[in-house]
Write a protein that holds these residues in place. Sequence first.
Motif, PDB file in Angstrom:
ATOM      1  N   VAL A  73       0.842  -1.205   0.000  1.00  0.00           N
ATOM      2  CA  VAL A  73       0.000   0.000   0.000  1.00  0.00           C
ATOM      3  C   VAL A  73       0.881   1.260   0.000  1.00  0.00           C
ATOM      4  N   GLY A  74       1.944   1.243   0.820  1.00  0.00           N
ATOM      5  CA  GLY A  74       2.835   2.403   0.909  1.00  0.00           C
ATOM      6  C   GLY A  74       3.430   2.756  -0.447  1.00  0.00           C
ATOM      7  N   GLU A  75       3.864   1.724  -1.167  1.00  0.00           N
ATOM      8  CA  GLU A  75       4.490   1.963  -2.458  1.00  0.00           C
ATOM      9  C   GLU A  75       3.465   2.530  -3.443  1.00  0.00           C
ATOM     10  N   LYS A  76       2.270   1.964  -3.381  1.00  0.00           N
ATOM     11  CA  LYS A  76       1.214   2.431  -4.285  1.00  0.00           C
ATOM     12  C   LYS A  76       0.876   3.904  -3.988  1.00  0.00           C
ATOM     13  N   LEU A  77       0.688   4.201  -2.706  1.00  0.00           N
ATOM     14  CA  LEU A  77       0.355   5.586  -2.340  1.00  0.00           C
ATOM     15  C   LEU A  77       1.466   6.546  -2.739  1.00  0.00           C
ATOM     16  N   SER A  78       2.706   6.107  -2.531  1.00  0.00           N
ATOM     17  CA  SER A  78       3.798   7.040  -2.808  1.00  0.00           C
ATOM     18  C   SER A  78       3.875   7.322  -4.301  1.00  0.00           C
ATOM     19  N   LYS A  79       3.565   6.320  -5.113  1.00  0.00           N
ATOM     20  CA  LYS A  79       3.582   6.566  -6.567  1.00  0.00           C
ATOM     21  C   LYS A  79       2.461   7.534  -6.940  1.00  0.00           C
ATOM     22  N   MET A  80       1.276   7.311  -6.346  1.00  0.00           N
ATOM     23  CA  MET A  80       0.140   8.172  -6.684  1.00  0.00           C
ATOM     24  C   MET A  80       0.397   9.596  -6.210  1.00  0.00           C
ATOM     25  N   CYS A  81       0.944   9.724  -4.995  1.00  0.00           N
ATOM     26  CA  CYS A  81       1.182  11.060  -4.447  1.00  0.00           C
ATOM     27  C   CYS A  81       2.331  11.719  -5.170  1.00  0.00           C
ATOM     28  N   GLY A  82       3.346  10.939  -5.530  1.00  0.00           N
ATOM     29  CA  GLY A  82       4.498  11.478  -6.247  1.00  0.00           C
ATOM     30  C   GLY A  82       4.060  12.213  -7.503  1.00  0.00           C
TER      31      GLY A  82
END
Length: 497
Positions: free
Chosen positions: A232-241
């Motif tokens: 989830v963290g990786e997914k969120l960071s990509k979306m937020c990035g």
Amino acid sequence: MAEEIKNLIGGRWQAAAEGKTLKSVNPADTDDVVGVVPASTGADVDRAVDAARKAFNAWRLTPPPKRGEIIFRAAEHLLKNKDSLGELVTREMGKILKEGLGDVQEAIDMAYYMAGEGRRLSGETVPSELADKDCKSFRVPIGVFALITPWNFPTAIPAWKIFPALISGNTVVFKPSSYTPVSATRLVELIVEAGIPAGVINLVHGTGTEIGEYLATHPAIDGVSFTGSSVVGEKLSKMCGTIDKEISCEMGGKNAIIVMEDGNLELAVEGALWGGFGTTGQRCTAASRVVVHEPVYDGFVKTFAAEAEKLTLGDGLNEKTDVGPLINEAQLKKVLDYIEIGKKEGARLVIGGKRLTADKYKKGFFVEPTIFADVTPDMRIAREEIFGPVVSVLKAGDLKDAIEIVNSSEYGLSSAIYTQDVNSSAVAERDLDTGIVYINAPTIGAEIQLPFGGTKKSGLGHKEAGGRGGALDMFTKWKVIYRDFSNMLQKAQITEE
Ligand code: UN1
């Protein structure tokens, strides 16, 4: 009795816009409904973000020592309510009462620590290269933060985020795990009672799928602090990035204890029990691998298994319990699946491995403390985070080999070594590639006055908690001021003819 829980938006406790609810149940006895909670949707998140945005300017301009006074009062309220809140944490999350109280204590520690930051928050003053000019830097808040927290530390992890975010002058929208919403609500109530202005802290309940992503990627959110799985963290960071937000994530671990021949073996066994089976293995710092030096390997496995056999499973509120339940059905299934994977991979199941189904256990999610020996570094049970009471024991030829095994993980949160040799401890301290290294102590039990976070897949962005490089870096940005009081145009870097 089930409590009826509400969202907090702009200082008003309220149900979800669509009026739907979720249940929070006791993982030791699923007939015990702890709370009925709003199942919020995007509309609730929109209103919470809006309330936080409106409250931001006044909170930003509130002097930090004044913010600190409110947080100090919150610490006092938490301390006064420690017993009842600790019990609630145990009832809702499953960890044994001592640990439920410890969870609250960590929140209290963080509140006192961050209250003190209100009178520090220091920056730098440095000389200018020009006459009659001064230069300084100071921290400023980032704006509106989304705080998304897991169920394994229902009060401590929210406190790690809420208090540094608030002392720094941010306003927040807090979405706790939908498995521990009642404990999170109690924490927020105590902060509100301490005098936090309306809209500075907003609480929205719901699932990650329904509102977690929506909140994190909300265009009016300036920063995200997330603790949870690496996926989830990786997914969120990509979306937020891609939409240009600050994001920091604390994620998984595959933490290891090294036991050397010269270590205190009794202490190492005690450490492996506490690190591996404390919180039923549901800590991101849990010791899920023990890497043992060959000469003491057989003896260690034998004693470790014999001691683990003595652990009592049960309801965490019962004083005799050493190990509580897993949080939910999905976690139970995951842990049992990994036990099957371990067997198929050829690891030796030394003890445990089963779900408990006797009458007193059958309404809860209880799995026996499980030890696999003869695990090799390539096995999935040595590489993947299980988040349950399953410990893999591996053999190492020497210290170098042991460190290589520990570092072969794609995670890097916490590690430990038991040794009485000063040189070995120095080498381990230098070469173990984890955010936290323990010498002669297990992988769990980080204190709040130093940064908390890991390398590789364990952490992204800034670290949590106190100290240099801790959460203040997550929740502030630096501003630099140059003030020229010469009444002339002075030019830096330019040599005048
Ligand atoms: C976590 O498991 O997510 O160091 C946090 C520890 C605790 C915090 C754990 N102080 O184990």
